[in-house]
Write a protein that holds these residues in place. Structure first.
Motif, PDB file in Angstrom:
ATOM      1  N   PHE A  87      -9.881   2.525   3.542  1.00 29.24           N
ATOM      2  CA  PHE A  87      -9.768   2.896   2.126  1.00 29.24           C
ATOM      3  C   PHE A  87     -10.519   4.195   1.842  1.00 29.24           C
ATOM      4  O   PHE A  87     -10.055   5.041   1.062  1.00 29.24           O
ATOM      5  N   ILE A  88     -11.661   4.394   2.478  1.00 27.85           N
ATOM      6  CA  ILE A  88     -12.426   5.636   2.298  1.00 27.85           C
ATOM      7  C   ILE A  88     -11.620   6.837   2.782  1.00 27.85           C
ATOM      8  O   ILE A  88     -11.566   7.884   2.111  1.00 27.85           O
ATOM      9  N   PHE A  89     -10.972   6.701   3.930  1.00 24.00           N
ATOM     10  CA  PHE A  89     -10.178   7.827   4.437  1.00 24.00           C
ATOM     11  C   PHE A  89      -8.961   8.093   3.557  1.00 24.00           C
ATOM     12  O   PHE A  89      -8.541   9.250   3.408  1.00 24.00           O
ATOM     13  N   TRP A  90      -8.388   7.060   2.970  1.00 24.95           N
ATOM     14  CA  TRP A  90      -7.321   7.291   1.990  1.00 24.95           C
ATOM     15  C   TRP A  90      -7.845   8.077   0.785  1.00 24.95           C
ATOM     16  O   TRP A  90      -7.182   8.997   0.290  1.00 24.95           O
ATOM     17  N   MET A  91      -9.040   7.714   0.313  1.00 26.13           N
ATOM     18  CA  MET A  91      -9.645   8.449  -0.798  1.00 26.13           C
ATOM     19  C   MET A  91      -9.908   9.903  -0.419  1.00 26.13           C
ATOM     20  O   MET A  91      -9.735  10.812  -1.240  1.00 26.13           O
ATOM     21  N   LEU A  92     -10.303  10.126   0.830  1.00 27.84           N
ATOM     22  CA  LEU A  92     -10.535  11.493   1.287  1.00 27.84           C
ATOM     23  C   LEU A  92      -9.232  12.291   1.323  1.00 27.84           C
ATOM     24  O   LEU A  92      -9.195  13.460   0.918  1.00 27.84           O
ATOM     25  N   PHE A  93      -8.150  11.675   1.796  1.00 26.25           N
ATOM     26  CA  PHE A  93      -6.859  12.365   1.804  1.00 26.25           C
ATOM     27  C   PHE A  93      -6.409  12.692   0.378  1.00 26.25           C
ATOM     28  O   PHE A  93      -5.867  13.771   0.119  1.00 26.25           O
ATOM     29  N   PHE A  94      -6.623  11.761  -0.545  1.00 27.19           N
ATOM     30  CA  PHE A  94      -6.283  12.026  -1.944  1.00 27.19           C
ATOM     31  C   PHE A  94      -7.103  13.202  -2.469  1.00 27.19           C
ATOM     32  O   PHE A  94      -6.567  14.108  -3.137  1.00 27.19           O
ATOM     33  N   SER A  95      -8.394  13.224  -2.158  1.00 24.88           N
ATOM     34  CA  SER A  95      -9.273  14.294  -2.622  1.00 24.88           C
ATOM     35  C   SER A  95      -8.878  15.644  -2.030  1.00 24.88           C
ATOM     36  O   SER A  95      -8.979  16.681  -2.697  1.00 24.88           O
ATOM     37  N   GLY A 150      -0.768   5.818   5.049  1.00 23.92           N
ATOM     38  CA  GLY A 150      -1.383   5.850   3.720  1.00 23.92           C
ATOM     39  C   GLY A 150      -1.642   7.251   3.227  1.00 23.92           C
ATOM     40  O   GLY A 150      -1.615   7.506   2.014  1.00 23.92           O
ATOM     41  N   SER A 151      -1.872   8.195   4.162  1.00 28.93           N
ATOM     42  CA  SER A 151      -2.111   9.574   3.732  1.00 28.93           C
ATOM     43  C   SER A 151      -0.893  10.159   3.029  1.00 28.93           C
ATOM     44  O   SER A 151      -1.018  10.989   2.117  1.00 28.93           O
ATOM     45  N   ALA A 152       0.311   9.727   3.450  1.00 30.51           N
ATOM     46  CA  ALA A 152       1.538  10.190   2.784  1.00 30.51           C
ATOM     47  C   ALA A 152       1.601   9.666   1.355  1.00 30.51           C
ATOM     48  O   ALA A 152       1.992  10.390   0.426  1.00 30.51           O
ATOM     49  N   ASN A 153       1.212   8.397   1.160  1.00 25.78           N
ATOM     50  CA  ASN A 153       1.144   7.851  -0.198  1.00 25.78           C
ATOM     51  C   ASN A 153       0.156   8.635  -1.051  1.00 25.78           C
ATOM     52  O   ASN A 153       0.429   8.943  -2.227  1.00 25.78           O
ATOM     53  N   CYS A 154      -0.986   8.953  -0.454  1.00 21.83           N
ATOM     54  CA  CYS A 154      -2.022   9.687  -1.185  1.00 21.83           C
ATOM     55  C   CYS A 154      -1.545  11.080  -1.586  1.00 21.83           C
ATOM     56  O   CYS A 154      -1.833  11.553  -2.690  1.00 21.83           O
ATOM     57  N   SER A 155      -0.812  11.732  -0.687  1.00 22.56           N
ATOM     58  CA  SER A 155      -0.284  13.065  -0.994  1.00 22.56           C
ATOM     59  C   SER A 155       0.661  13.013  -2.183  1.00 22.56           C
ATOM     60  O   SER A 155       0.564  13.811  -3.116  1.00 22.56           O
ATOM     61  N   GLY A 156       1.606  12.068  -2.143  1.00 15.46           N
ATOM     62  CA  GLY A 156       2.561  11.950  -3.237  1.00 15.46           C
ATOM     63  C   GLY A 156       1.891  11.610  -4.553  1.00 15.46           C
ATOM     64  O   GLY A 156       2.221  12.179  -5.600  1.00 15.46           O
ATOM     65  N   LEU A 157       0.929  10.678  -4.515  1.00 18.14           N
ATOM     66  CA  LEU A 157       0.227  10.288  -5.738  1.00 18.14           C
ATOM     67  C   LEU A 157      -0.556  11.453  -6.317  1.00 18.14           C
ATOM     68  O   LEU A 157      -0.565  11.666  -7.539  1.00 18.14           O
ATOM     69  N   ALA A 158      -1.217  12.234  -5.458  1.00 20.65           N
ATOM     70  CA  ALA A 158      -1.977  13.391  -5.940  1.00 20.65           C
ATOM     71  C   ALA A 158      -1.057  14.444  -6.542  1.00 20.65           C
ATOM     72  O   ALA A 158      -1.364  15.043  -7.578  1.00 20.65           O
ATOM     73  N   MET A 159       0.091  14.679  -5.906  1.00 25.30           N
ATOM     74  CA  MET A 159       1.038  15.668  -6.427  1.00 25.30           C
ATOM     75  C   MET A 159       1.570  15.274  -7.795  1.00 25.30           C
ATOM     76  O   MET A 159       1.833  16.130  -8.653  1.00 25.30           O
ATOM     77  N   ARG A 194       7.433  12.063  -1.198  1.00 26.03           N
ATOM     78  CA  ARG A 194       6.239  12.000  -0.353  1.00 26.03           C
ATOM     79  C   ARG A 194       5.523  10.665  -0.535  1.00 26.03           C
ATOM     80  O   ARG A 194       5.022  10.072   0.427  1.00 26.03           O
ATOM     81  N   LEU A 195       5.475  10.183  -1.785  1.00 26.44           N
ATOM     82  CA  LEU A 195       4.849   8.894  -2.055  1.00 26.44           C
ATOM     83  C   LEU A 195       5.607   7.771  -1.331  1.00 26.44           C
ATOM     84  O   LEU A 195       5.004   6.886  -0.710  1.00 26.44           O
ATOM     85  N   SER A 196       6.930   7.820  -1.378  1.00 28.56           N
ATOM     86  CA  SER A 196       7.751   6.787  -0.732  1.00 28.56           C
ATOM     87  C   SER A 196       7.693   6.868   0.785  1.00 28.56           C
ATOM     88  O   SER A 196       7.870   5.856   1.482  1.00 28.56           O
ATOM     89  N   SER A 197       7.436   8.068   1.313  1.00 29.38           N
ATOM     90  CA  SER A 197       7.418   8.236   2.771  1.00 29.38           C
ATOM     91  C   SER A 197       6.315   7.416   3.428  1.00 29.38           C
ATOM     92  O   SER A 197       6.428   7.038   4.596  1.00 29.38           O
ATOM     93  N   GLY A 198       5.253   7.133   2.679  1.00 25.92           N
ATOM     94  CA  GLY A 198       4.178   6.308   3.233  1.00 25.92           C
ATOM     95  C   GLY A 198       4.666   4.913   3.577  1.00 25.92           C
ATOM     96  O   GLY A 198       4.317   4.360   4.631  1.00 25.92           O
TER      97      GLY A 198
END
Length: 405
Positions: A213-221, A338-347, A68-72
């Motif tokens: 960047f804020i929306f990426w932080m929101l996706f991570f959250s 970037g949301s895909a990167n955020c998903s993988g990083l959070a997981m 998922r992280l790589s998919s971004g």
């Protein structure tokens, strides 16, 4: 005076033209949803077939998160090259192939690789579909996102249910792969009309604005909330209210079922209320619900709190995406990738982080941290709204002092 005449223009009911193009996108999102249900339903059978330890099962999940992280990065490259319907179909075929080969895998290393492929194809499929939704007329995007992710939620719940039914009939679990196969066939053969999207103003690809960047932080959250609640609430209920594992899992089914109900309700609400306003409402409901679960003295109080939490948290992702399309439509492709990167990083990071907190203190402390997340998200969302309003007054505001990637 009619109701629509009383409402301000931005709050008037919106309509969505569900033509073959939109249906095609919804079918692709349903396949993405089935993929998520596949993870929870298939991994126990893969574990039993290969005799995997809990440690190795954890690595299966980690390789999926890496995918998922790589998919971004992959989706960003494809979208920048104008990838459209053909790329969605090829990605869907790759996702289905990876899921099917998981059943035939005979070694743990092959299973690791296939988990990675499921993650990278699934994340890329999601980002490509989102980029196509961004080409719809502006007033229809929020509704399209809400309906599309309701289709995805149906897929999430159908695969485990279908798997359980086949197994109860004495059939192998692999028969349930017929469900994503049907979705794939429809994605391949539905002929979406060509859509002439209005040209959006493009920002320089070398600059990262504060709003993005804020929306990426929101996706991570959002992923923090989804995984934190899904993984740690059953343990919290067991330890705090002395429930058995079966009882705690049964209670959590109320939460997961409510996510689908919440998204279905969101489809109706977004016709009349702006996505960012709804997002703030959902954040407030989620905060109150998580706090109630933390402090509730009895199970009778927890049950409705679980339902409200599921309904609100289930709407976080589509509401955030719709809000991003409203505030910075010209950056939605970058935000989507970037949301895909955020998903993988959070997981990869959140489950062990909350586990470490729970080990060194208590599970209750992990839940307290989850209470704070939607409050922080509300602050970020209000800041993004402020930046968006300032940008309308001064279009060069964010491009004058960009963040470097």
């Amino acid at each position: 005076m009619t109701m629509s005449e009383k409402l301000p223009v931005q709050a008037q009911s919106v309509a969505l033209q569900r033509d073959s193009f939109v249906i095609f996108l919804f079918l692709a999102l349903s396949l993405f949803g089935v993929m998520q249900g596949f993870l929870s339903a298939a991994i126990p059978f893969v574990r039993d077939a290969q005799g995997l330890s809990t440690f190795l099962v954890g690595w299966l999940f980690s390789f999926y998160a890496l995918g998922r992280l790589s998919s971004g990065f992959l989706s960003s490259h494809l979208i920048s090259r104008g990838a459209g319907i053909p790329a969605i179909r090829l990605t869907a075929i790759g996702l289905m192939s990876a899921m099917a080969l998981t059943w035939a895998s005979q070694s743990v290393f092959t299973s690791f690789f296939l988990s990675f492929l499921v993650g990278i194809f699934g994340g890329t499929l999601q980002a490509l579909v989102q980029s196509q939704i961004a080409t719809l007329p502006e007033k229809s995007r929020s509704l399209a996102i809400s309906e599309g992710y309701t289709w995805a939620s149906v897929g999430v719940f159908l695969f485990p249910a279908v798997t359980g039914w086949f197994v109860s009939q004495g059939l192998p679990w692999v028969c349930a792969l017929g469900l994503p196969l049907i979705s794939l066939i429809l994605v391949i053969f539905v002929n979406p009309r060509s859509y002439a999207a209005p040209k959006a103003k493009q920002l320089s690809s070398s600059k990262l604005t504060g709003t993005v960047f804020i929306f990426w932080m929101l996706f991570f959250s959002i992923n923090v909330m989804e995984w934190g609640v899904g993984l740690w609430w059953p343990i919290f209920l067991q330890e705090t209210h002395h429930l058995t594992t079966a009882e705690a899992v049964s209670l959590m089914s109320i939460y997961f079922g409510s996510t689908l109900v919440g998204r279905a309700l969101n489809v109706r609400l977004v016709r009349w209320i702006e996505a960012d306003t709804l997002f703030i409402m959902y954040l407030g409901v989620a905060t109150a619900a998580v706090l109630t679960v933390l402090l509730a003295p009895s199970i009778s109080t927890i049950i409705p709190a679980l339902a409200f939490a599921g309904a609100a948290i289930g709407c976080f992702y589509p509401s955030n995406l719709a809000t991003a399309m409203k505030y910075v439509p010209e950056e939605i492709r970058r935000i989507s990738s970037g949301s895909a990167n955020c998903s993988g990083l959070a997981m990869l990071s959140i489950p062990p982080m909350l586990g470490l907190v729970g080990k060194n203190s208590s599970v209750s402390v992990s839940i307290v941290l989850l209470v704070m997340v939607p409050i922080i998200m509300a602050g970020l969302l209000l800041f993004a709204r402020r930046l968006s309003s300032l940008k309308k007054v001064s279009p060069n505001l964010e491009t004058e002092a960009p963040l470097k990637t």
